[in-house]
Design an enzyme around this catalytic site. Structure first.
Site, PDB file in Angstrom:
ATOM      1  N   LYS A 210      -6.533  66.390   5.752  1.00  0.00           N
ATOM      2  CA  LYS A 210      -7.361  65.633   4.808  1.00  0.00           C
ATOM      3  C   LYS A 210      -8.421  64.873   5.603  1.00  0.00           C
ATOM      4  O   LYS A 210      -8.417  64.869   6.833  1.00  0.00           O
ATOM      5  CB  LYS A 210      -6.526  64.624   4.003  1.00  0.00           C
ATOM      6  CG  LYS A 210      -5.340  65.205   3.252  1.00  0.00           C
ATOM      7  CD  LYS A 210      -5.738  66.051   2.068  1.00  0.00           C
ATOM      8  CE  LYS A 210      -4.510  66.601   1.352  1.00  0.00           C
ATOM      9  NZ  LYS A 210      -4.863  67.542   0.257  1.00  0.00           N
TER      10      LYS A 210
ATOM     11  N   SER B 114      -7.836  72.179  -1.076  1.00  0.00           N
ATOM     12  CA  SER B 114      -8.023  70.730  -1.222  1.00  0.00           C
ATOM     13  C   SER B 114      -9.183  70.184  -0.397  1.00  0.00           C
ATOM     14  O   SER B 114      -9.654  69.076  -0.656  1.00  0.00           O
ATOM     15  CB  SER B 114      -6.738  69.988  -0.851  1.00  0.00           C
ATOM     16  OG  SER B 114      -6.487  70.074   0.541  1.00  0.00           O
TER      17      SER B 114
ATOM     18  N   SER C   2      -4.794  75.911   1.399  1.00  0.00           N
ATOM     19  CA  SER C   2      -5.122  75.499   0.039  1.00  0.00           C
ATOM     20  C   SER C   2      -6.587  75.104  -0.053  1.00  0.00           C
ATOM     21  O   SER C   2      -7.295  75.011   0.960  1.00  0.00           O
ATOM     22  CB  SER C   2      -4.244  74.318  -0.395  1.00  0.00           C
ATOM     23  OG  SER C   2      -4.666  73.127   0.265  1.00  0.00           O
TER      24      SER C   2
ATOM     25  N   SER D 217      -6.888  67.723  -5.185  1.00  0.00           N
ATOM     26  CA  SER D 217      -6.274  67.352  -3.913  1.00  0.00           C
ATOM     27  C   SER D 217      -5.154  66.339  -4.146  1.00  0.00           C
ATOM     28  O   SER D 217      -5.375  65.296  -4.762  1.00  0.00           O
ATOM     29  CB  SER D 217      -7.320  66.751  -2.968  1.00  0.00           C
ATOM     30  OG  SER D 217      -6.712  66.231  -1.796  1.00  0.00           O
TER      31      SER D 217
END
Length: 262
Positions: free
Chosen positions: A124, A69, A67, A227
């Site tokens: 993250k 994010s 993704s 995100s």
């Protein structure tokens, strides 16, 4: 799909066949007899699976970024490597730490098991450590009451969409990294979930304030307005940590992206 469990079961199955052949069946075969099918297609794979299992469980593990994010640091399609021992050595499958080493630091790009569904791996950036108070109001990050230094870095043009986001440079601990903000996106956090220890967070129309509980971490994506992270689903427990991402080892569309990142 729990690939670690599948690999472990294959290791056990091929290991049993390898032991059976080495200590029993091989001694009873005629010298000129060929290997039976269960040795050729089972036991012979044991050393390879053992090596893969050891490398993946204790040294490095490959991941593919699914993704956007973490744009602009990581792009969709990046293949990355994750250091499995930086934060301590863990038993495979059950992810239980057996050797304590370093702990995550602010600015680390960390892979972890998603708290709501541990079968999923998320990636993250670590923003808050245990005991920190994290504030993200009006799209400005503060840690323990001190605003994080931010400088403008121009614009980032999204490759799959016809728009650009404001790009900034930010210092978290000893790590300087880029992040994105969209001026037309709201400051409040949408679709907040009922996560454990949610009482540690206060939400307003301007953003969120959270105090990170012991043994947990607060993480955010570098693509701040696109995100789903600790602002939405809460804190990352220490036992969910997989490792520290450190290298892009391939990207089919952009081989020039290969290398270390912050």
């Amino acid at each position: 799909m729990n690939f670690a469990l599948i690999l472990f079961l294959l290791l056990v199955a091929t290991g049993v066949l390898w032991l059976a052949d080495k200590f029993y069946a091989r001694k009873r075969r005629a010298p000129d007899a060929g290997e039976p099918w269960w040795v050729e297609y089972g036991a012979s794979f044991f050393p390879v699976i053992l090596a893969v299992f050891f490398l993946r469980s204790f040294l490095v593990e490959p991941f593919k970024i699914p993704s956007g994010s973490m744009i602009p640091t990581l792009l969709v399609g990046d293949f990355i490597l994750v250091n499995k021992y930086t934060y301590g050595i863990r038993l495979p499958v059950i992810n239980k730490k057996i050797v304590d080493m370093n702990t995550p630091e602010r600015g680390d790009v960390m892979v972890f098991r998603y708290p709501e569904d541990p079968s999923l791996d998320y990636i993250k950036r670590v923003v808050g450590l245990p005991g920190d108070t994290i504030e993200y109001f009006d799209k400005r990050l503060s840690i323990n009451g001190k605003p994080v230094d931010v400088t403008s870095a121009g614009e980032y043009v999204h490759r799959d969409r016809l728009y650009a986001s404001a790009k900034y440079s930010e210092n978290l601990g000893s790590v300087e990294h880029a992040f994105l903000n969209d001026g037309d996106k709201p400051a409040y956090v949408p679709q907040v979930k009922q996560f454990p220890q949610r009482e540690n967070c206060t939400y307003t129309n301007n953003g969120v304030r959270c105090t990170v509980p012991p043994g947990h971490y607060f993480v955010m994506g570098d693509n701040r307005d696109d995100s789903s992270d600790s602002r939405v689903w809460g804190f990352v427990p220490e036992e969910n940590i997989v490792g520290k991402a450190f290298l892009i080892w391939f990207n089919f569309n952009e081989p020039s992206r290969i290398g270390f990142f912050h």
